[in-house]
Design a protein around this motif. Structure first.
Motif, short mmCIF file in Angstrom:
data_model
loop_
_atom_site.label_atom_id
_atom_site.label_comp_id
_atom_site.label_asym_id
_atom_site.label_seq_id
_atom_site.Cartn_x
_atom_site.Cartn_y
_atom_site.Cartn_z
N ALA A 8 -6.30 13.06 -1.31
CA ALA A 8 -5.20 13.84 -1.87
C ALA A 8 -3.98 13.62 -1.00
N PRO A 9 -2.78 13.69 -1.58
CA PRO A 9 -1.57 13.52 -0.76
C PRO A 9 -1.39 14.70 0.18
N GLY A 10 -0.71 14.44 1.29
CA GLY A 10 -0.47 15.51 2.24
C GLY A 10 -0.04 14.97 3.58
N GLY A 11 -0.21 15.81 4.60
CA GLY A 11 0.15 15.44 5.95
C GLY A 11 -0.87 14.51 6.58
N PRO A 12 -0.69 14.16 7.85
CA PRO A 12 -1.62 13.27 8.52
C PRO A 12 -3.07 13.75 8.49
N GLU A 13 -3.27 15.05 8.32
CA GLU A 13 -4.63 15.61 8.32
C GLU A 13 -5.47 15.13 7.15
N VAL A 14 -4.86 14.56 6.11
CA VAL A 14 -5.66 14.09 4.96
C VAL A 14 -6.36 12.76 5.25
N LEU A 15 -5.98 12.09 6.32
CA LEU A 15 -6.58 10.80 6.64
C LEU A 15 -7.98 10.99 7.22
N GLN A 16 -8.95 10.25 6.66
CA GLN A 16 -10.34 10.38 7.08
C GLN A 16 -10.92 9.02 7.44
N LEU A 17 -11.68 8.97 8.52
CA LEU A 17 -12.40 7.76 8.90
C LEU A 17 -13.76 7.78 8.22
N VAL A 18 -14.05 6.73 7.43
CA VAL A 18 -15.30 6.68 6.67
C VAL A 18 -15.96 5.32 6.84
N GLU A 19 -17.24 5.26 6.47
CA GLU A 19 -17.97 4.00 6.43
C GLU A 19 -18.01 3.52 4.98
N VAL A 20 -17.61 2.28 4.76
CA VAL A 20 -17.63 1.69 3.42
C VAL A 20 -18.20 0.28 3.50
N ASP A 21 -18.57 -0.28 2.37
CA ASP A 21 -19.08 -1.64 2.35
C ASP A 21 -17.97 -2.63 2.69
N THR A 22 -18.32 -3.66 3.44
CA THR A 22 -17.37 -4.73 3.70
C THR A 22 -17.15 -5.52 2.42
N PRO A 23 -15.90 -5.70 1.99
CA PRO A 23 -15.66 -6.38 0.72
C PRO A 23 -15.96 -7.87 0.80
N ALA A 24 -16.20 -8.47 -0.33
CA ALA A 24 -16.42 -9.92 -0.43
C ALA A 24 -15.21 -10.55 -1.09
N PRO A 25 -14.77 -11.70 -0.63
CA PRO A 25 -13.60 -12.33 -1.24
C PRO A 25 -13.92 -12.92 -2.60
N GLY A 26 -13.02 -12.72 -3.55
CA GLY A 26 -13.15 -13.33 -4.87
C GLY A 26 -12.43 -14.67 -4.90
N PRO A 27 -12.34 -15.28 -6.05
CA PRO A 27 -11.61 -16.55 -6.17
C PRO A 27 -10.17 -16.42 -5.69
N GLY A 28 -9.76 -17.36 -4.85
CA GLY A 28 -8.39 -17.34 -4.34
C GLY A 28 -8.15 -16.34 -3.24
N GLN A 29 -9.22 -15.70 -2.74
CA GLN A 29 -9.07 -14.69 -1.69
C GLN A 29 -9.81 -15.10 -0.42
N VAL A 30 -9.46 -14.44 0.68
CA VAL A 30 -10.19 -14.59 1.93
C VAL A 30 -10.53 -13.22 2.49
N LEU A 31 -11.63 -13.17 3.24
CA LEU A 31 -12.00 -11.97 3.98
C LEU A 31 -11.44 -12.11 5.39
N VAL A 32 -10.69 -11.11 5.82
CA VAL A 32 -10.05 -11.13 7.13
C VAL A 32 -10.70 -10.09 8.04
N ARG A 33 -11.12 -10.54 9.22
CA ARG A 33 -11.54 -9.59 10.26
C ARG A 33 -10.29 -9.18 11.02
N HIS A 34 -9.93 -7.92 10.87
CA HIS A 34 -8.67 -7.45 11.45
C HIS A 34 -8.77 -7.33 12.98
N GLU A 35 -7.78 -7.86 13.64
CA GLU A 35 -7.65 -7.68 15.09
C GLU A 35 -6.54 -6.69 15.43
N ALA A 36 -5.59 -6.53 14.53
CA ALA A 36 -4.49 -5.58 14.71
C ALA A 36 -3.96 -5.21 13.33
N ILE A 37 -3.54 -3.96 13.19
CA ILE A 37 -3.08 -3.42 11.90
C ILE A 37 -1.70 -2.81 12.11
#
Length: 323
Positions: A8-37
């Motif tokens: 839901a929209p709101g202040g910084p408190e709406v941000l949650q750290l969760v576990e999700v499946d690592t996505p797979a790249p489709g055609p024309g895409q790459v999977l990136v392991r993030h080192e910095a965001i």
């Protein structure tokens, strides 16, 4: 993988750290392991609901790292390549991300993941606005608001490299010293001084031909009053809240003024535009004319704290999440 989500929209408190499946790249895409965001003000607008997004949602649109997997038909990148991107679907606040290869770039040697993630979106914004939206000429006097921030620092340095005279505004003496050190010719403390009066004093009453304002509501009137005849107001942020509506008659009476509200993504709409903008940015960084200041980093799990810092306008330079 770990990722930041909000329901839901709101202040910084709406941000949650969760576990999700690592996505797979489709055609024309790459999977990136993030080192910095990269953390950008647009992230706070999307989280707050100022810029509505479909919920539930991830957040963030800028990251850099290493290609971990490639989808069918990919020729632009290979596994192990350095990669950076800014734009596309939200979700960069995560340990991995999938991106279309025609919306990503390969940073050159000497530009590491942290510099790329800190600079790409902000730096291409600067490139588009000072070289294409309005081509700043040597000797031109330019007003830059929030000059100690991530965009402002890059803009101040790049403008000086172009030979411009920079009038910078900041919110504190500490930040004033930062932008002085970056080469700003004049610095205005916008909380203590009348910005328009100072600009007119500095310019001998003429005003500036172009002003770049990422602050929004709090600086709108001062920016408008700082322009010279036929001056251009470039409004590109809402750090203090959205700028008010603009009455066209007021622009006429102010001296045939011009007002625009651009977004970077209209200037990197094609892969050729993206590559050219990124190349110009990496070149000016590589030359040493623009130095990237990573003022603060936060663990991915502390995205909430990162947004609190950004929105309080207590940060200096760029801010990063580190997975």
């Amino acid at each position: 993988m770990r990722a930041i989500r909000f329901e839901a929209p709101g202040g910084p408190e709406v941000l949650q750290l969760v576990e999700v499946d690592t996505p797979a790249p489709g055609p024309g895409q790459v999977l990136v392991r993030h080192e910095a965001i990269g953390i950008n003000f647009i992230d706070t607008y999307q989280r707050s609901g100022l810029y509505p997004v479909k919920l539930p949602s991830g957040l963030g649109s800028e990251a850099a790292g290493v290609v971990e997997a490639v989808g069918d038909g990919v020729t632009r990148f290979k596994v192990g390549d350095a990669i950076a991107y800014a734009g596309g679907a939200l979700g960069a606040y995560a340990e991995h991300g999938v991106v279309a290869t025609d919306r990503a770039v390969k940073p050159p040697a000497g530009i590491d993941a942290r510099i790329a993630a800190a600079a790409l979106l902000k730096g291409m914004t600067v490139e588009a606005f000072i070289r294409r939206l309005h081509r700043v000429e040597p000797g031109e006097v330019v007003l830059v608001h929030a000059a100690a921030g991530g965009v402002g620092q890059i803009m101040t340095q790049w403008l000086k490299a172009l030979g411009a005279v920079v009038i910078a505004t900041v919110g504190s003496e500490e930040k004033a010293q930062v932008v002085h050190d970056l080469g700003a010719d004049h610095v205005i403390l916008y909380r203590e001084q009348d910005v328009a009066a100072e600009v007119k004093r500095i310019t001998g009453g003429a005003g500036v031909p172009v002003a770049y304002d990422s602050v929004g509501k709090d600086t709108f009137e001062g920016t408008l009053a700082s322009l010279s005849r036929r001056g251009l107001f470039v409004s590109f942020g809402n750090a203090s809240g959205p700028a008010p509506p603009v009455d066209p008659i007021r622009l006429m009476r102010g001296g045939s003024l011009m007002f625009t509200r651009p977004t970077l993504f209209d200037y990197i709409a094609t892969t050729a535009e993206l590559d050219a903008s990124a190349a110009a940015l990496f070149e000016v960084i590589g030359s040493g004319q623009v130095k990237i200041d990573i003022g603060q980093t936060f663990p991915l799990a502390e995205a909430r704290r990162a947004h609190e810092a950004l929105e309080s306008r207590s940060t200096v330079g760029a801010s990063l999440l580190i997975p």
